[in-house]
Scaffold this motif. Structure first.
Motif, mmCIF file in Angstrom:
data_model
loop_
_atom_site.group_PDB
_atom_site.id
_atom_site.type_symbol
_atom_site.label_atom_id
_atom_site.label_comp_id
_atom_site.label_asym_id
_atom_site.label_seq_id
_atom_site.Cartn_x
_atom_site.Cartn_y
_atom_site.Cartn_z
ATOM 1 N N ASP A 82 0.853 -1.192 0.000
ATOM 2 C CA ASP A 82 0.000 0.000 0.000
ATOM 3 C C ASP A 82 0.887 1.239 0.000
ATOM 4 N N PRO A 83 0.889 2.026 -1.078
ATOM 5 C CA PRO A 83 1.753 3.210 -1.118
ATOM 6 C C PRO A 83 1.374 4.277 -0.087
ATOM 7 N N LYS A 84 0.201 4.122 0.535
ATOM 8 C CA LYS A 84 -0.211 5.082 1.570
ATOM 9 C C LYS A 84 0.231 4.641 2.952
ATOM 10 N N LYS A 85 0.872 3.475 3.053
ATOM 11 C CA LYS A 85 1.305 2.950 4.352
ATOM 12 C C LYS A 85 2.803 2.623 4.322
ATOM 13 N N VAL A 86 3.611 3.603 3.962
ATOM 14 C CA VAL A 86 5.057 3.402 3.841
ATOM 15 C C VAL A 86 5.760 3.938 5.079
ATOM 16 N N THR A 87 6.442 3.061 5.793
ATOM 17 C CA THR A 87 7.278 3.459 6.928
ATOM 18 C C THR A 87 8.733 3.377 6.507
ATOM 19 N N ILE A 88 9.498 4.431 6.774
ATOM 20 C CA ILE A 88 10.938 4.402 6.501
ATOM 21 C C ILE A 88 11.672 4.141 7.801
ATOM 22 N N ALA A 89 12.768 3.402 7.698
ATOM 23 C CA ALA A 89 13.530 3.034 8.890
ATOM 24 C C ALA A 89 14.999 2.928 8.525
ATOM 25 N N GLY A 90 15.850 2.948 9.552
ATOM 26 C CA GLY A 90 17.276 2.778 9.331
ATOM 27 C C GLY A 90 18.039 2.876 10.628
ATOM 28 N N GLU A 91 19.290 2.421 10.579
ATOM 29 C CA GLU A 91 20.157 2.439 11.757
ATOM 30 C C GLU A 91 21.386 3.277 11.477
ATOM 31 N N SER A 92 21.822 4.079 12.451
ATOM 32 C CA SER A 92 23.010 4.914 12.347
ATOM 33 C C SER A 92 22.856 5.885 11.177
ATOM 34 N N ALA A 93 23.688 5.782 10.131
ATOM 35 C CA ALA A 93 23.513 6.664 8.975
ATOM 36 C C ALA A 93 22.153 6.449 8.327
ATOM 37 N N GLY A 94 21.604 5.237 8.461
ATOM 38 C CA GLY A 94 20.252 4.990 7.977
ATOM 39 C C GLY A 94 19.225 5.746 8.779
ATOM 40 N N SER A 95 19.417 5.822 10.100
ATOM 41 C CA SER A 95 18.539 6.607 10.960
ATOM 42 C C SER A 95 18.682 8.098 10.663
ATOM 43 N N ILE A 96 19.920 8.525 10.463
ATOM 44 C CA ILE A 96 20.184 9.905 10.055
ATOM 45 C C ILE A 96 19.432 10.209 8.760
ATOM 46 N N SER A 97 19.453 9.252 7.838
ATOM 47 C CA SER A 97 18.737 9.405 6.574
ATOM 48 C C SER A 97 17.236 9.544 6.795
ATOM 49 N N VAL A 98 16.691 8.764 7.729
ATOM 50 C CA VAL A 98 15.267 8.860 8.033
ATOM 51 C C VAL A 98 14.919 10.266 8.520
ATOM 52 N N SER A 99 15.766 10.830 9.384
ATOM 53 C CA SER A 99 15.498 12.181 9.883
ATOM 54 C C SER A 99 15.525 13.204 8.750
ATOM 55 N N VAL A 100 16.438 13.009 7.801
ATOM 56 C CA VAL A 100 16.531 13.927 6.656
ATOM 57 C C VAL A 100 15.311 13.806 5.760
ATOM 58 N N GLN A 101 14.888 12.574 5.473
ATOM 59 C CA GLN A 101 13.722 12.403 4.610
ATOM 60 C C GLN A 101 12.453 12.939 5.275
ATOM 61 N N MET A 102 12.358 12.832 6.586
ATOM 62 C CA MET A 102 11.239 13.443 7.297
ATOM 63 C C MET A 102 11.248 14.964 7.158
ATOM 64 N N ALA A 103 12.454 15.540 7.176
ATOM 65 C CA ALA A 103 12.593 16.999 7.144
ATOM 66 C C ALA A 103 12.451 17.566 5.739
ATOM 67 N N SER A 104 12.788 16.790 4.725
ATOM 68 C CA SER A 104 12.845 17.311 3.361
ATOM 69 C C SER A 104 11.452 17.545 2.777
ATOM 70 N N PRO A 105 11.225 18.698 2.195
ATOM 71 C CA PRO A 105 9.939 18.925 1.513
ATOM 72 C C PRO A 105 9.723 17.985 0.340
ATOM 73 N N LEU A 106 10.794 17.367 -0.163
ATOM 74 C CA LEU A 106 10.659 16.444 -1.281
ATOM 75 C C LEU A 106 10.004 15.126 -0.862
ATOM 76 N N SER A 107 10.337 14.625 0.328
ATOM 77 C CA SER A 107 9.922 13.275 0.729
ATOM 78 C C SER A 107 8.833 13.234 1.785
ATOM 79 N N ARG A 108 8.609 14.325 2.471
ATOM 80 C CA ARG A 108 7.751 14.210 3.659
ATOM 81 C C ARG A 108 6.317 13.801 3.333
#
Length: 522
Positions: free
Chosen positions: A202-228
């Motif tokens: 379901d494209p409406k139920k996408v959770t992003i996750a990651g560890e260390s640099a992956g977690s850092i990436s999650v924070s960036v994608q949450m913040a970015s107007p492109l991905s949020r």
């Protein structure tokens, strides 16, 4: 007649088995043929989500992948990104190392495109310098067995993913440079929106996750107007792109670092010549470049990131989705602060004085070290806070204030069986990255560790929390220790995941508020 019927039936079974073992899915670019795991989970590996970022596409936004004719095999992992062997715990199953690395992998329990299952997109760790989606500890089969379509995604690293230069900024339609690795992740999220329904997601139920640099990436994608707008939930395991943890720098500073690198480590006189440097030579040059500032850093570029993460989160401009975030009880050892010195009270006080000067006494109150045992415990805590805990805390704290959705915070404390025995009176804890196999249900990915029934129980609980959160935005379910959410104005509690998993009240907020004064000034 019976013989013919039996032969026809046997042939039908044989054809069905062959089809089942080689499942096919049609996506926007063409037909894929994957494989079947022993558990019955269908897997599709090495799927290109962008054109190979080579030649003139080096240091450009990921470009749409070309369509293909016929059937494309998706039964093996693609190439891992260019990198040096920095971390000894990384074991890839990739086809090899190459600049041509923009591939993703899908594990799905769905047998049709009508099932609309929740989706997990996982970004690997490695300091934005190493890692690959083929690592066994990130494998999506176990999550898929829980009714989730799971993906791992490759993204460019180091000089290939985070190189800024004035000429790159000038040629960019967005007047941006660096952040190519983060833009790869964004392109993968766009791919998910376009294609995941074909895998039963379901494209409406996408959770992003990651560890260390992956977690850092999650924070960036949450913040970015492109991905949020492309995500419904987020999980961060140890890390956020907030000072002092791989925080993006101003674009002008990134360009200066890029110019310095090009001048010091290459003979290139133009962007075309930089792009012509063979990938292995460029990797070696970047590995040998150690100026005062990092040569390769994400930037506040006005496109992917219009502002710093604290500015975005405090303004409430991030993705307003449920967040699960936490860290491990001993991310790094006391030597991170103490260096080679013995952890005596005298040496510990000296190290704190060197780090904090006039504010050293404040630190000693928050991280006391009056005995050797206390000095080890406090130096471990201070080391971990300075490395990655503070940034993760700040991320969760800001989102709980402005995100409008619950935040679930955890502390992972389970020691791996391979960890050295705990010395009485001396603090030991769970090291950085040690939770990954537990969270993703992949203890078996490291057969060298002698996992115990206790480890398997902790993994079952942690993976269940993760799976529940991916499905509902809430980790809680019957049979699990209650995990309280943090919302604006609520008391801060967290779940301590250990041999005995239980909710606890925050005790260390004064430490983080002190570090807040230190790091938010910079």
């Amino acid at each position: 007649m019976k013989k013919h019927l039996f032969a026809s039936f046997a042939l039908s079974l044989s054809l069905y088995a062959a089809i089942a073992q080689h499942p096919q899915v049609r996506i926007a670019n063409g037909l894929l043929e994957g494989g079947m795991e022993k558990s019955g989970i269908r897997s599709f590996k090495g799927i290109p989500f962008a054109q190979p970022p080579v030649g003139d596409l080096r240091w450009k936004e990921p470009q749409p992948v070309a369509n293909w004719q016929g059937v494309r095999k998706a039964d093996h992992f693609g190439n891992n990104p260019m990198q040096k062997p920095i971390f000894g715990d990384m074991r890839f199953r990739s086809a090899g190392m190459s600049e041509d690395c923009l591939y993703l992998n899908v594990w799905t329990p769905a047998t049709s495109a009508k099932e609309k299952l929740p989706v997990l997109v996982y970004f690997y760790g490695g300091g934005l310098m190493a890692g690959d989606g083929s690592e066994g500890r990130y494998d999506g089969e176990s999550m898929a067995k829980k009714g989730i379509v799971a993906l791992t995604v490759n993204y460019r690293l180091g000089v290939f993913g985070f190189f800024a230069h004035p000429e790159l900024t000038k040629e960019s339609p967005h007047h941006s440079s660096s952040n190519y690795g983060y833009l790869d992740q964004h392109a993968a999220l766009q791919w998910v929106q376009k294609n995941i329904a074909a895998f039963g997601g379901d494209p409406k139920k996408v959770t992003i996750a990651g560890e260390s640099a992956g977690s850092i990436s999650v924070s960036v994608q949450m913040a970015s107007p492109l991905s949020r707008g492309l995500i419904a939930g987020a999980i961060g395991e140890s890390g956020a792109a907030i000072n002092p943890t791989l925080a993006p720098i101003p674009l002008a500073d990134g360009e200066k670092n890029g110019l310095a690198f090009a001048a010091a480590k290459t003979t290139a006189k133009s962007l075309a010549e930089l792009r012509a440097i063979p990938a292995d030579k460029l990797l070696e040059a970047a590995a040998a470049f150690t100026p005062g500032s990092p040569a390769m850093s994400a930037t506040i570029d006005g496109y992917l990131l219009p502002k710093s993460l604290p500015e975005i989160f405090m303004a409430g401009e991030q993705a307003r989705v449920p967040l699960m975030a936490g860290w491990n009880s001993a991310e790094v050892p006391y030597q991170f602060v103490m260096r080679a010195d013995e952890p005596t009270p005298e040496n510990y006080r000296k190290a704190v004085k060197q780090l904090y000067g006039a504010r050293a006494e404040e630190v000693m109150q928050l991280y006391p070290g009056n005995t050797k045992e206390e000095a080890i415990r406090s130096a471990t805590a201070l080391s971990s806070d300075r490395f990655i805990v503070y940034s993760t805390w700040k991320w969760a704290d800001m989102h709980s204030q402005t995100g409008g959705k619950p935040v679930y915070r955890y502390l992972f404390s389970k020691l791996k069986p391979s960890a050295a025995p705990q010395t009485p009176g001396v603090f030991r804890g769970a090291a950085h990255a040690s939770e990954i196999e537990y969270a993703m249900g992949n203890l078996a990915s490291d057969p060298a560790v002698k996992w115990t029934e206790e480890d398997r129980k902790v993994s079952e609980i942690m993976e269940a929390y993760f799976a529940n959160f991916i499905k509902t935005g809430n980790p809680n379910a019957a049979g699990l220790p209650e995990w309280p959410a943090i919302t604006k104005g609520s008391k801060v509690n967290f779940i301590n995941i250990d041999t005995e998993t239980k909710a606890e009240a925050e005790q260390d907020r004064k430490r983080y508020l002190f570090l807040d004064q230190v790091y938010m000034k910079k």
